[in-house]
Design a protein around this motif. Structure first.
Motif, PDB file in Angstrom:
ATOM      1  N   VAL A  94      11.115  -7.831   3.355  1.00  0.00           N
ATOM      2  CA  VAL A  94      10.242  -8.436   2.349  1.00  0.00           C
ATOM      3  C   VAL A  94       9.180  -7.441   1.887  1.00  0.00           C
ATOM      4  N   GLY A  95       9.395  -6.166   2.207  1.00  0.00           N
ATOM      5  CA  GLY A  95       8.408  -5.151   1.875  1.00  0.00           C
ATOM      6  C   GLY A  95       8.795  -4.298   0.695  1.00  0.00           C
ATOM      7  N   ILE A  96       8.697  -2.981   0.852  1.00  0.00           N
ATOM      8  CA  ILE A  96       8.881  -2.043  -0.251  1.00  0.00           C
ATOM      9  C   ILE A  96      10.280  -2.133  -0.843  1.00  0.00           C
ATOM     10  N   GLN A  97      11.315  -2.074   0.015  1.00  0.00           N
ATOM     11  CA  GLN A  97      12.692  -2.060  -0.470  1.00  0.00           C
ATOM     12  C   GLN A  97      13.037  -3.318  -1.260  1.00  0.00           C
ATOM     13  N   ASP A 129       0.032  -5.018   2.471  1.00  0.00           N
ATOM     14  CA  ASP A 129      -1.104  -4.168   2.824  1.00  0.00           C
ATOM     15  C   ASP A 129      -1.249  -3.043   1.797  1.00  0.00           C
ATOM     16  N   LYS A 130      -2.353  -2.318   1.902  1.00  0.00           N
ATOM     17  CA  LYS A 130      -2.683  -1.307   0.898  1.00  0.00           C
ATOM     18  C   LYS A 130      -1.613  -0.227   0.790  1.00  0.00           C
ATOM     19  N   GLY A 131      -1.089   0.215   1.920  1.00  0.00           N
ATOM     20  CA  GLY A 131      -0.074   1.267   1.911  1.00  0.00           C
ATOM     21  C   GLY A 131       1.184   0.854   1.177  1.00  0.00           C
ATOM     22  N   LYS A 132       1.642  -0.354   1.410  1.00  0.00           N
ATOM     23  CA  LYS A 132       2.851  -0.838   0.744  1.00  0.00           C
ATOM     24  C   LYS A 132       2.620  -1.040  -0.752  1.00  0.00           C
ATOM     25  N   ARG A 133       1.427  -1.512  -1.100  1.00  0.00           N
ATOM     26  CA  ARG A 133       1.119  -1.678  -2.531  1.00  0.00           C
ATOM     27  C   ARG A 133       1.143  -0.321  -3.235  1.00  0.00           C
ATOM     28  N   LEU A 134       0.576   0.690  -2.580  1.00  0.00           N
ATOM     29  CA  LEU A 134       0.576   2.033  -3.171  1.00  0.00           C
ATOM     30  C   LEU A 134       1.998   2.574  -3.308  1.00  0.00           C
ATOM     31  N   ALA A 135       2.816   2.358  -2.280  1.00  0.00           N
ATOM     32  CA  ALA A 135       4.189   2.875  -2.305  1.00  0.00           C
ATOM     33  C   ALA A 135       5.017   2.201  -3.394  1.00  0.00           C
ATOM     34  N   ILE A 136       4.957   0.880  -3.488  1.00  0.00           N
ATOM     35  CA  ILE A 136       5.712   0.150  -4.502  1.00  0.00           C
ATOM     36  C   ILE A 136       5.267   0.569  -5.898  1.00  0.00           C
ATOM     37  N   LEU A 181      12.354  14.496 -10.130  1.00  0.00           N
ATOM     38  CA  LEU A 181      11.786  15.555  -9.300  1.00  0.00           C
ATOM     39  C   LEU A 181      10.686  15.023  -8.376  1.00  0.00           C
ATOM     40  N   ILE A 182       9.740  14.296  -8.937  1.00  0.00           N
ATOM     41  CA  ILE A 182       8.608  13.805  -8.146  1.00  0.00           C
ATOM     42  C   ILE A 182       9.078  12.797  -7.097  1.00  0.00           C
ATOM     43  N   HIS A 183       9.818  11.788  -7.545  1.00  0.00           N
ATOM     44  CA  HIS A 183      10.279  10.760  -6.616  1.00  0.00           C
ATOM     45  C   HIS A 183      11.406  11.273  -5.723  1.00  0.00           C
ATOM     46  N   GLY A 184      12.198  12.199  -6.259  1.00  0.00           N
ATOM     47  CA  GLY A 184      13.297  12.740  -5.463  1.00  0.00           C
ATOM     48  C   GLY A 184      12.816  13.473  -4.219  1.00  0.00           C
ATOM     49  N   PHE A 185      11.687  14.155  -4.332  1.00  0.00           N
ATOM     50  CA  PHE A 185      11.156  14.899  -3.189  1.00  0.00           C
ATOM     51  C   PHE A 185      10.207  14.062  -2.323  1.00  0.00           C
ATOM     52  N   SER A 186       9.700  12.957  -2.854  1.00  0.00           N
ATOM     53  CA  SER A 186       8.681  12.206  -2.116  1.00  0.00           C
ATOM     54  C   SER A 186       9.143  10.852  -1.584  1.00  0.00           C
ATOM     55  N   ALA A 187      10.103  10.212  -2.259  1.00  0.00           N
ATOM     56  CA  ALA A 187      10.442   8.825  -1.936  1.00  0.00           C
ATOM     57  C   ALA A 187      10.908   8.651  -0.493  1.00  0.00           C
ATOM     58  N   LYS A 188      11.829   9.506  -0.047  1.00  0.00           N
ATOM     59  CA  LYS A 188      12.354   9.343   1.311  1.00  0.00           C
ATOM     60  C   LYS A 188      11.283   9.609   2.366  1.00  0.00           C
ATOM     61  N   ARG A 189      10.385  10.519   2.079  1.00  0.00           N
ATOM     62  CA  ARG A 189       9.292  10.783   3.020  1.00  0.00           C
ATOM     63  C   ARG A 189       8.355   9.577   3.108  1.00  0.00           C
ATOM     64  N   ILE A 190       8.115   8.964   1.956  1.00  0.00           N
ATOM     65  CA  ILE A 190       7.276   7.764   1.937  1.00  0.00           C
ATOM     66  C   ILE A 190       7.935   6.647   2.737  1.00  0.00           C
ATOM     67  N   MET A 191       9.245   6.440   2.496  1.00  0.00           N
ATOM     68  CA  MET A 191       9.956   5.380   3.201  1.00  0.00           C
ATOM     69  C   MET A 191      10.004   5.656   4.705  1.00  0.00           C
ATOM     70  N   LYS A 192      10.161   6.928   5.059  1.00  0.00           N
ATOM     71  CA  LYS A 192      10.208   7.290   6.486  1.00  0.00           C
ATOM     72  C   LYS A 192       8.881   6.990   7.162  1.00  0.00           C
ATOM     73  N   THR A 193       7.792   7.202   6.443  1.00  0.00           N
ATOM     74  CA  THR A 193       6.463   6.905   6.995  1.00  0.00           C
ATOM     75  C   THR A 193       6.335   5.439   7.367  1.00  0.00           C
ATOM     76  N   PHE A 194       6.835   4.561   6.498  1.00  0.00           N
ATOM     77  CA  PHE A 194       6.732   3.130   6.761  1.00  0.00           C
ATOM     78  C   PHE A 194       7.710   2.679   7.835  1.00  0.00           C
ATOM     79  N   GLU A 195       8.852   3.358   7.954  1.00  0.00           N
ATOM     80  CA  GLU A 195       9.787   3.044   9.028  1.00  0.00           C
ATOM     81  C   GLU A 195       9.180   3.318  10.390  1.00  0.00           C
ATOM     82  N   LYS A 196       8.418   4.417  10.471  1.00  0.00           N
ATOM     83  CA  LYS A 196       7.761   4.771  11.731  1.00  0.00           C
ATOM     84  C   LYS A 196       6.650   3.787  12.079  1.00  0.00           C
TER      85      LYS A 196
END
Length: 409
Positions: free
Chosen positions: A154-157, A345-352, A394-409
């Protein structure tokens, strides 16, 4: 050298890349679209005899291919979401559709018209074309399997998948409004009445209804089959078949096929959206997901070639700043505002908000509008849309997976 055999070779390489790239680059945490973009640029550079843009895209070919990619991506999104979410859980993506998207369109229109000096129809077209989050290029950061009532994201994805599933169909009325405007000196009362009654109410309602009915009927029919008969169905082709049936019927009835396909996917498991739904391997979903990946791979190669072919040649400094502003500031800021009063939360709002990827859907809308409207400055429009997509890749291609990995952790 025989061009036919060269095309076969490229198709083979493309298929192989679609299979192995996600695995090979997994540890590098960037999108598989990045190496494909480079590969496409390389093929153009060595003068591989493929139908490259010269320098902009050929309208009919681009229209149909981008259309195919988008409708398959929408079916994938619908199947993954299903009917497993409550109305309360739908409210966050609906906020992105009802607040973020209109505000974003307003920003694009005002800047295009008053700062870049495009006329009204062109400005509205750019606003509609650049508004939707793309269901295809964002597929890597969306839901990765069919959801269930008991265990669901029910979060970012989820929010990105639901937004991308609906906003393509909801941006289409504004594409049509731009087309109507391009054929008139001004939009009078009659044009507004026609747009609201036919292009908004009728097309949205009928497209949604057709999709829900087709999905429900398929679900009901398979429920009535015994398990023995159901196992004999070649399930791998079912989702693809439903995609074409739903889209074809909706378009024949002059409604929005994008909405129809997405709702078909939502309702396709109507009789199975209970706690015992199976979320493991699903041939129905697996096959169409792999089809989607193959088509995206092929599209990215041609997009890389189009960059080399000169599709960005008409970019000026103001339009470059404009494109960067839309991807890096406008969408993140407006998305965050719309999600301010939610349970996220704030982090998920920023990521979405940040991960509003632009892509193939924008290309479809653009080529559709050009084919059916009467617009000028076409080269500049092509360049702006292509640049926004390139920056997003380019921007999302290099950053999206890192962002998602942060929330997985």
């Amino acid at each position: 050298m025989n061009r036919y055999y060269i095309v076969l070779l490229i198709l083979g390489i493309t298929s192989l890349l679609a299979s192995f790239l996600p695995i090979l680059i997994k540890k590098f945490k960037f999108s598989f679209t990045i190496p494909l973009l480079i590969f496409g640029a390389f093929l153009y550079y060595i003068n591989m005899p493929l139908p490259w843009p010269n320098p902009v895209w050929e309208i009919d070919l681009t229209l149909r291919f981008s259309e195919l990619v988008v409708i398959i991506s929408l079916m994938v999104a619908g199947l993954k979401i299903g009917l497993n979410y409550s109305w309360k859980e739908w409210q966050n993506p609906i906020r992105l559709l009802s607040i973020t998207m209109p505000l974003f369109m307003g920003v694009v229109f005002l800047i295009s018209h008053y700062l870049l000096n495009f006329n009204g129809p062109i400005s509205l077209l750019l606003a509609a074309v650049l508004a939707p989050t793309d269901p295809a290029l964002a597929s890597e950061i969306q839901l990765n399997k069919k959801q269930s009532v008991e265990s669901k994201n029910v979060g970012i994805q989820y929010n990105l998948t639901a937004e991308a599933g609906l906003n393509d169909g909801l941006a289409f009325p504004f594409v049509f409004l731009a087309i109507l405007w391009s054929k008139q000196n001004a939009l009078g009362v009659e044009e507004w009445k026609e747009w609201l009654s036919y292009y908004v109410l009728y097309k949205v309602a009928i497209g949604t209804l057709i999709g829900a009915v087709i999905g429900f009927c398929y679900s009901y029919f398979t429920k009535k089959l015994s398990n023995n008969y159901e196992r004999k169905i070649h399930q791998a082709f079912v989702a693809l078949s439903l995609t074409f049936i739903s889209y074809g019927l909706a378009e024949m009835l002059n409604s929005y096929g994008f909405l129809s396909v997405f709702f078909t996917g939502l309702f396709a498991n109507y009789h199975k959206h209970t706690k015992d739904i199976k979320t493991e391997s699903d041939p129905n979903l697996d096959f169409i997901t792999n089809t989607e990946k193959f088509l995206i791979t092929f599209w990215m190669i041609f997009f890389g070639g189009s960059v080399m072919a000169g599709i960005l040649n008409f970019i000026t400094l103001p339009t470059f700043i404009f494109a960067c502003f839309l991807v890096l500031i406008a969408r993140p800021l407006l998305g965050y505002i719309s999600l301010k009063r939610t349970g996220l939360d704030k982090g998920k709002r920023l990521a979405i908000s940040f991960l509003g990827i632009r892509g193939i859907g924008s290309v479809f809308y653009l080529t559709y509008a050009i084919k059916h409207g009467q617009f000028n400055d076409l080269n500049h429009i092509f360049s702006i849309v292509a640049l926004v997509i390139l920056i997003s890749i380019l921007i999302h291609g290099f950053s999206a997976k890192r962002i998602m990995k942060t929330f997985e952790k």
